[in-house]
Scaffold this motif. Structure first.
Motif, PDB file in Angstrom:
ATOM      1  N   GLY A  97      28.095   0.491 -40.105  1.00  0.00           N
ATOM      2  CA  GLY A  97      28.740   0.953 -41.018  1.00  0.00           C
ATOM      3  C   GLY A  97      28.539   2.795 -40.690  1.00  0.00           C
ATOM      4  N   ASN A  98      27.515   2.834 -40.019  1.00  0.00           N
ATOM      5  CA  ASN A  98      26.860   4.459 -40.317  1.00  0.00           C
ATOM      6  C   ASN A  98      27.894   4.927 -38.941  1.00  0.00           C
ATOM      7  OD1 ASN A  98      25.142   4.170 -41.470  1.00  0.00           O
ATOM      8  ND2 ASN A  98      23.764   3.840 -40.153  1.00  0.00           N
ATOM      9  N   LEU A  99      28.265   3.726 -38.001  1.00  0.00           N
ATOM     10  CA  LEU A  99      29.533   4.422 -36.719  1.00  0.00           C
ATOM     11  C   LEU A  99      31.308   4.524 -37.172  1.00  0.00           C
ATOM     12  CD1 LEU A  99      30.237   5.133 -34.098  1.00  0.00           C
ATOM     13  CD2 LEU A  99      30.954   2.365 -33.954  1.00  0.00           C
ATOM     14  N   ILE A 100      31.060   3.781 -39.035  1.00  0.00           N
ATOM     15  CA  ILE A 100      32.816   3.880 -38.714  1.00  0.00           C
ATOM     16  C   ILE A 100      32.890   5.140 -39.802  1.00  0.00           C
ATOM     17  CG2 ILE A 100      34.166   2.546 -40.905  1.00  0.00           C
ATOM     18  CD1 ILE A 100      33.469  -0.048 -40.172  1.00  0.00           C
ATOM     19  N   ALA A 232      17.616   3.618 -26.715  1.00  0.00           N
ATOM     20  CA  ALA A 232      16.791   4.396 -27.321  1.00  0.00           C
ATOM     21  C   ALA A 232      15.573   5.213 -26.994  1.00  0.00           C
ATOM     22  CB  ALA A 232      15.753   2.813 -27.605  1.00  0.00           C
ATOM     23  N   VAL A 233      15.474   5.198 -25.757  1.00  0.00           N
ATOM     24  CA  VAL A 233      14.214   6.443 -25.123  1.00  0.00           C
ATOM     25  C   VAL A 233      14.579   7.315 -24.951  1.00  0.00           C
ATOM     26  CG1 VAL A 233      12.835   7.013 -23.120  1.00  0.00           C
ATOM     27  CG2 VAL A 233      12.857   4.521 -23.705  1.00  0.00           C
ATOM     28  N   MET A 234      16.824   7.365 -25.117  1.00  0.00           N
ATOM     29  CA  MET A 234      17.426   8.681 -24.568  1.00  0.00           C
ATOM     30  C   MET A 234      17.362   8.972 -26.022  1.00  0.00           C
ATOM     31  SD  MET A 234      19.721   7.606 -21.436  1.00  0.00           S
ATOM     32  CE  MET A 234      20.180   9.747 -21.255  1.00  0.00           C
ATOM     33  N   ASP A 235      16.980   7.845 -27.498  1.00  0.00           N
ATOM     34  CA  ASP A 235      17.212   8.762 -28.359  1.00  0.00           C
ATOM     35  C   ASP A 235      18.971   8.649 -29.070  1.00  0.00           C
ATOM     36  OD1 ASP A 235      16.977   9.427 -31.015  1.00  0.00           O
ATOM     37  OD2 ASP A 235      16.886  11.640 -30.642  1.00  0.00           O
ATOM     38  N   LEU A 236      20.347   7.860 -28.073  1.00  0.00           N
ATOM     39  CA  LEU A 236      20.877   7.730 -28.832  1.00  0.00           C
ATOM     40  C   LEU A 236      21.454   7.098 -30.064  1.00  0.00           C
ATOM     41  CD1 LEU A 236      23.985   8.291 -27.032  1.00  0.00           C
ATOM     42  CD2 LEU A 236      24.057   5.513 -26.000  1.00  0.00           C
ATOM     43  N   ARG A 237      22.661   7.811 -30.510  1.00  0.00           N
ATOM     44  CA  ARG A 237      22.764   6.830 -32.173  1.00  0.00           C
ATOM     45  C   ARG A 237      23.054   5.139 -32.052  1.00  0.00           C
ATOM     46  NH1 ARG A 237      25.121  11.940 -35.114  1.00  0.00           N
ATOM     47  NH2 ARG A 237      23.684  13.152 -34.948  1.00  0.00           N
ATOM     48  N   TYR A 238      22.838   4.691 -32.577  1.00  0.00           N
ATOM     49  CA  TYR A 238      23.423   3.107 -32.939  1.00  0.00           C
ATOM     50  C   TYR A 238      23.162   1.981 -31.541  1.00  0.00           C
ATOM     51  CZ  TYR A 238      26.897   5.969 -35.403  1.00  0.00           C
ATOM     52  OH  TYR A 238      27.207   6.803 -36.000  1.00  0.00           O
ATOM     53  N   LEU A 262      33.708   2.644 -22.606  1.00  0.00           N
ATOM     54  CA  LEU A 262      34.629   4.216 -23.968  1.00  0.00           C
ATOM     55  C   LEU A 262      33.309   3.844 -24.993  1.00  0.00           C
ATOM     56  CD1 LEU A 262      37.052   5.486 -24.526  1.00  0.00           C
ATOM     57  CD2 LEU A 262      37.921   3.691 -25.234  1.00  0.00           C
ATOM     58  N   PRO A 263      33.273   2.890 -25.660  1.00  0.00           N
ATOM     59  CA  PRO A 263      32.495   3.437 -27.202  1.00  0.00           C
ATOM     60  C   PRO A 263      30.793   4.224 -26.578  1.00  0.00           C
ATOM     61  CG  PRO A 263      32.084   1.190 -26.847  1.00  0.00           C
ATOM     62  CD  PRO A 263      33.117   1.644 -25.352  1.00  0.00           C
ATOM     63  N   VAL A 264      30.198   3.681 -25.799  1.00  0.00           N
ATOM     64  CA  VAL A 264      29.101   3.814 -24.895  1.00  0.00           C
ATOM     65  C   VAL A 264      29.519   5.800 -24.461  1.00  0.00           C
ATOM     66  CG1 VAL A 264      27.486   4.569 -23.529  1.00  0.00           C
ATOM     67  CG2 VAL A 264      27.969   2.169 -23.763  1.00  0.00           C
ATOM     68  N   ALA A 265      30.486   6.500 -24.183  1.00  0.00           N
ATOM     69  CA  ALA A 265      31.223   7.280 -23.648  1.00  0.00           C
ATOM     70  C   ALA A 265      31.510   8.726 -24.882  1.00  0.00           C
ATOM     71  CB  ALA A 265      31.897   7.271 -22.589  1.00  0.00           C
ATOM     72  N   MET A 266      31.990   7.388 -25.570  1.00  0.00           N
ATOM     73  CA  MET A 266      32.217   8.553 -27.058  1.00  0.00           C
ATOM     74  C   MET A 266      31.438   8.707 -28.061  1.00  0.00           C
ATOM     75  SD  MET A 266      35.914   8.770 -26.949  1.00  0.00           S
ATOM     76  CE  MET A 266      35.765   9.094 -28.953  1.00  0.00           C
ATOM     77  N   VAL A 267      30.284   8.113 -28.052  1.00  0.00           N
ATOM     78  CA  VAL A 267      29.312   7.880 -29.215  1.00  0.00           C
ATOM     79  C   VAL A 267      28.108   9.458 -28.524  1.00  0.00           C
ATOM     80  CG1 VAL A 267      27.130   6.912 -29.727  1.00  0.00           C
ATOM     81  CG2 VAL A 267      28.789   5.759 -29.896  1.00  0.00           C
ATOM     82  N   GLY A 268      27.782   9.087 -26.869  1.00  0.00           N
ATOM     83  CA  GLY A 268      26.956  10.084 -25.941  1.00  0.00           C
ATOM     84  C   GLY A 268      27.815  11.584 -25.796  1.00  0.00           C
ATOM     85  N   PHE A 270      29.861  12.497 -28.618  1.00  0.00           N
ATOM     86  CA  PHE A 270      29.951  13.426 -29.781  1.00  0.00           C
ATOM     87  C   PHE A 270      29.019  13.860 -31.022  1.00  0.00           C
ATOM     88  CE2 PHE A 270      28.580  12.124 -34.228  1.00  0.00           C
ATOM     89  CZ  PHE A 270      29.702  12.913 -35.084  1.00  0.00           C
ATOM     90  N   GLN A 271      27.473  13.151 -30.215  1.00  0.00           N
ATOM     91  CA  GLN A 271      26.132  12.680 -29.905  1.00  0.00           C
ATOM     92  C   GLN A 271      25.426  14.011 -29.238  1.00  0.00           C
ATOM     93  OE1 GLN A 271      23.335   9.819 -30.275  1.00  0.00           O
ATOM     94  NE2 GLN A 271      21.490  11.707 -30.154  1.00  0.00           N
ATOM     95  N   TRP A 272      26.038  14.541 -28.251  1.00  0.00           N
ATOM     96  CA  TRP A 272      25.808  15.776 -26.949  1.00  0.00           C
ATOM     97  C   TRP A 272      26.650  16.784 -26.665  1.00  0.00           C
ATOM     98  CZ3 TRP A 272      23.031  11.023 -24.909  1.00  0.00           C
ATOM     99  CH2 TRP A 272      21.998  10.571 -25.451  1.00  0.00           C
ATOM    100  N   GLY A 273      27.424  15.483 -27.209  1.00  0.00           N
ATOM    101  CA  GLY A 273      28.673  16.786 -26.360  1.00  0.00           C
ATOM    102  C   GLY A 273      28.379  16.991 -25.211  1.00  0.00           C
ATOM    103  N   ILE A 274      29.346  18.075 -24.381  1.00  0.00           N
ATOM    104  CA  ILE A 274      29.426  18.536 -22.711  1.00  0.00           C
ATOM    105  C   ILE A 274      27.939  18.729 -22.441  1.00  0.00           C
ATOM    106  CG2 ILE A 274      30.167  18.686 -20.758  1.00  0.00           C
ATOM    107  CD1 ILE A 274      32.030  17.211 -21.524  1.00  0.00           C
TER     108      ILE A 274
END
Length: 358
Positions: A97-100, A232-238, A262-268, A270-274
């Motif tokens: 739900g949060n991702l959507i 979780a250690v890297m504090d990645l969302r979802y 693709l989803p792993v890279a997209m979330v990272g 979006f969260q941290w940018g380049i």
């Protein structure tokens, strides 16, 4: 050409046992192809029976009657599944739900970044190219949204199917485990008498399928847990959702790992940018995939790794196209089966014809 085909047929199918083997395999393939949806609960039950046969055998070796062993293993397995469902599914549902909800923000961030490309790289990117790309991407996103809505409506119908599975599958698993010998004896009576090669290939594949199912479940758990801990250690969302996706991606060799990137890279992104965190995420994910492919898989599937990667990918495409999920899940055993059958078929040359004296 006809003579060559005739010689090949005589070389491979001169033995009636070989003909019986091919006929049995062809009948099984056609049955699953045409009636796979109808017997899907039985297929699920067979997979679970293979998975639970090992602990049942261990309990019977300790002197416990097989019926009690089956009941005990099924109760423990059901308890673990209930704990996993009530402990994991709510978290996954919440993160979905949060991702959507974050998808519009992700889309806007991507749009802003793409819109700045003509200014950064005027020699390579033109404004009209950016506009065309964003229009196409927007249509794709809207199409995905419609698919999600349709999938949600279809899921209401699938609840009835799920209820049927929850009733039929445990019963089928219980009887498959409890009456294993009787069912195998009954099945043996239905097969042709000329089945020496069938018995040889069947014994080999029975062991390989059993090891494959246990190994694949073990691989899913190990890869999923390691991925979750890393995220979780890297504090990645979802982290839970992505860990589950990475774990189940091993069901599809090679292709699954590439798709989940693709989803792993997209979330990272979006969260941290380049940023360094984003690159560290990709490095960590790459290490997980490398250890899975080069360490874990050879340990769990010592027989399957003898297959060439191209053969495995072709098996995934062919059997997945024929039987959907089950074809993908059993792609490696089916490829091994094809190899075993080919090696089992006699390859002796037919007796040479008597030469006519000139």
């Amino acid at each position: 050409m006809l003579d060559m085909l005739t010689r090949w047929y005589q070389r491979r199918f001169s033995d009636p046992h070989a003909v019986s083997l091919v006929a049995i395999l062809l009948g099984g393939f056609l049955t699953i192809y045409f009636f796979g949806n109808l017997i899907a609960p039985l297929l699920v039950a067979i997979v679970l029976a293979y998975l639970l046969e090992w602990p049942v055998m261990q309990l019977t070796r300790l002197g416990l009657p097989r019926t009690l062993s089956v009941m005990g293993v099924l109760l423990i397995f059901a308890g673990l599944m209930v704990m996993a469902i009530f402990g994991l599914v709510p978290t996954i549902w919440h993160q979905v739900g949060n991702l959507i909800a974050d998808v519009p923000n992700m889309f806007n961030g991507l749009q802003n970044y793409v819109s700045s490309l003509p200014e950064r790289y005027p020699d390579f990117v033109q404004p009209h190219q950016v506009s065309t790309f964003m229009i196409t991407l927007r249509e794709k996103v809207l199409g995905m949204g419609e698919s999600v809505v349709k999938g949600s409506l279809a899921s209401l119908v699938s609840l009835a199917t799920l209820a049927v599975y929850l009733i039929l599958v445990p019963l089928l698993v219980f009887f498959l485990l409890k009456d294993k010998e009787e069912m195998l004896e009954m099945l043996s009576g239905l097969l042709p008498k000329n089945r020496r090669l069938t018995s040889k290939v069947g014994a080999e594949m029975n062991q390989q399928i059993s090891n494959y199912i246990r190994g694949k479940v073990t691989e899913i758990f190990i890869v999923g847990i390691v991925s979750y801990i890393t995220f979780a250690v890297m504090d990645l969302r979802y982290a839970v959702l992505l860990g589950v996706l990475v774990g189940f991606s091993v069901l599809i060799p090679y292709i699954g790992a590439a798709a989940v990137t693709l989803p792993v890279a997209m979330v990272g992104l979006f969260q941290w940018g380049i940023s360094p965190e984003f690159w560290w995420l990709l490095v960590a994910y790459g290490i997980i995939q490398a250890l899975d492919g080069n360490v874990l898989v050879p340990i769990l599937f010592s027989e399957a790794v003898n297959l060439h990667p191209v053969a495995i990918i072709v098996a995934v495409l062919v059997f997945g196209g024929m039987w959907g999920f089950w074809g993908v899940f059993f792609a490696i055993p089916l490829a091994t089966l094809v190899k075993a059958v080919w090696n089992a078929l006699p390859a002796t040359e037919p007796p040479p014809e008597e030469q006519v004296e000139e």
